[in-house]
Design a protein around this motif. Structure first.
Motif: not given
Lengths: 381, 381
Positions: A66, A70, A310, A314, B74, B320-321
């Motif tokens: 994951h 990302e 997602g 984005n 991130q 998301i992560y």
């Protein structure tokens, strides 16, 4: 190992990461040059997907899969931004249809409309924005206002878009999508709702209270103390004052502005009945022409995203990677597609800024039906 | 250089990036072990800010400064997620107050309330969810429903939260924040609005139409063809049918369900007058107890973010992560703080999932006033 040693190891890795990142961006510049020469598009979905599959195959846990995905989504997005920027510098850009003009406040020979009757908050906002002597008149509905502007029977319309307590005015958002009209300015008006009645009325006489639904909502806490009053919604607050004046019935009250009390010769039974003492409404100035000035510092856009995990995230990345400050995000349902949404984003900037142009090019390539709703001067007190 | 060669160079850099990333995550695991032993918090804002300043000082253009900052935000966020995950595995987790139960559909000795009068869409939704024989009654307002549940005078309340054409029901969102009640289920009901009138009425007789504001909004396109009709809002659609029945005035019509026509012995003048033929309303089942079942697969949360650039984006990164699919984002104004917002996010998962716990721990540390509004079974047809 203790924390200090672990952090030293991390610092060493980070030094290498920074070097590699900068090297990768340099090569992206070369790719941009190649694309300028050959006219190849910046976004190559197939290549990016292959890259993502490959990086995921190189790591060992679900968590790092994951994570690395990302990370590379972000790195490739940044490469694209850089390529868009260089394309821009070389004059290869997506021309928006927006036209740069000197000023929109020029009132000579301009006709302005608002929704409602005299004494409405929209009229007050309009007069504050354009000045007391502007040529103006009221129309019945928000839709009428948009239609009049579209047909160029008037130059500008002033419509409420958001209230600081009640939230957004859904109809205004939906009409911005339905019509090819553009936001060219905004104005914020402090709302002080008052309870108005005929000159002979006392508070004990009231049985029915009229107002716009948002007027009733803003005064919900006050009205909760008078549960025996029937609440009836009308098109706008000033129209409810007009009704009370015309009926001359002391059991009726209206929730409207103090100005409406003056306009319709009514008594103010109670002042400041809205629950927030900082209650304000933001109005937009709408034109049929896509125009902006060099002083414009706020952009409004809307777009849809594919109904996949997602995709919203984005899309928002385009603002962040270009250093653009988003100030608002709203969603509205898509007609006939239950539980899918159109997103409305406000952000700081001017359509002439490189960073704004980059973000818009990226968004256009990667979202559905991107529309620039306007670029205008943010309201300042 | 041609594109193929450039891409080969990029691929080589990427191989190194992947190796470094995995190495960095391994060290993060060591950091987590250290933190488990010492009880040190995962999030060290000072260390992260120092790191960001350092990476920015290492690159040369404004564009790469932005890029490298985002990249490290991130990477550090992913490190924290990994550390939270390991803390969880070692039983060091933020216990939510939610209690796992077998089923909520057990109707024995349960009392359920809805807002409105018999024949309302809320009642129809309630009966579909709990079954025809459930012990139930209607209350006057949404607030009354929340208050009744809070005082445990009833076990569950059924309230509308969103309509597929008109959008969210603001009041429901605001009351979820005001009361410590929790969403324990959801139900979707198809809405077919009809125009109801007395048995002797003809369409030409109608002068006034009553409904809930959302009922009027859903039929805006139909009502636009009858601009001479006065539109009046009442508390709900069924109440408007009741009014037409009581007044026995053939100039009055109500917009309500076909079931309301049966309940109040009215005539259906026109069927299906809402503009979308896929118009549905989503209802929530609310309880005073924070309960969830093992089958629950949807979580609703709300939070505020500091009024700074990028804070919303960083909050969304936690979903998301952790590989969590956000299905909805809404904003509502904060009382007394004009143009600041509370965000409501729905996402897929169960409170027992490690990834959900990680995301919630991260959100709690980095947002303001995070609240878990409920964990419940997503509606399926």
């Amino acid at each position: 190992m203790d924390l200090k040693e672990l952090r030293k190891e991390i610092d060493e890795i980070d030094t290498q990461l920074v070097t590699l990142y900068e090297k990768r961006m340099k090569i992206s510049e070369e790719v941009a040059k190649y694309k300028i020469n050959t006219g190849k598009p910046v976004f190559d979905k197939e290549r990016e997907n292959a890259k993502l599959d490959w990086v995921k195959s190189q790591v060992h846990s679900e968590f790092t899969k994951h994570g690395i995905e990302e990370l590379f989504l972000q790195i490739m997005s940044m490469s694209r931004k850089l390529q868009y920027q260089l394309l821009n510098k070389n004059g290869i850009q997506d021309k928006t249809s927006f036209r740069l003009i000197d000023t929109i406040e020029n009132k000579k020979d301009k006709k302005v409309i608002f929704q409602g009757v005299p004494g409405s908050y929209s009229q007050i906002a309009m007069l504050e924005y354009f000045g007391e002597d502007v040529d103006n008149y009221g129309v019945e509905t928000f839709k009428d206002a948009m239609e009049t502007i579209k047909n160029q029977a008037a130059d500008y319309a002033v419509l409420p878009i958001e209230n600081s307590s009640a939230g957004i005015v859904n109809m205004s958002y939906d009409l911005l999508v339905e019509y090819d009209n553009y936001i060219v300015g905004e104005h914020i008006l402090r709302i002080d709702q008052a309870l108005l009645a005929t000159k002979d009325a006392k508070i004990e006489d009231i049985k029915t209270v009229y107002s716009h639904p948002q007027g009733l909502m803003q005064c919900a806490k006050y009205l909760d103390q008078h549960r025996d009053w029937k609440q009836i919604s009308l098109q706008n607050t000033a129209a409810s004052a007009l009704k009370v004046r015309e009926d001359q019935d002391k059991t009726q009250a209206a929730i409207a502005s103090i100005k409406a009390a003056e306009t319709y010769d009514l008594q103010v039974l109670q002042e400041a009945i809205n629950f927030s003492d900082t209650n304000s409404t933001r109005f937009m100035v709408v034109s049929h022409e896509p125009i902006f000035t060099i002083k414009a510092d706020k952009v409004s856009v809307c777009f849809e995203v594919a109904h996949e995990s997602g995709t919203l995230y984005n899309a928002l990345a385009h603002f962040i990677y270009n250093g653009i400050n988003m100030t608002k995000i709203e969603s509205r349902p898509l007609e006939g597609r239950p539980w899918e949404y159109r997103f409305f984003v406000d952000f700081e900037g001017n359509l002439n800024d490189g960073s704004v142009q980059n973000a818009l090019m990226g968004l256009k390539a990667e979202t559905i039906d991107l529309r620039i709703l306007g670029n205008y001067k943010k309201y300042e007190e």
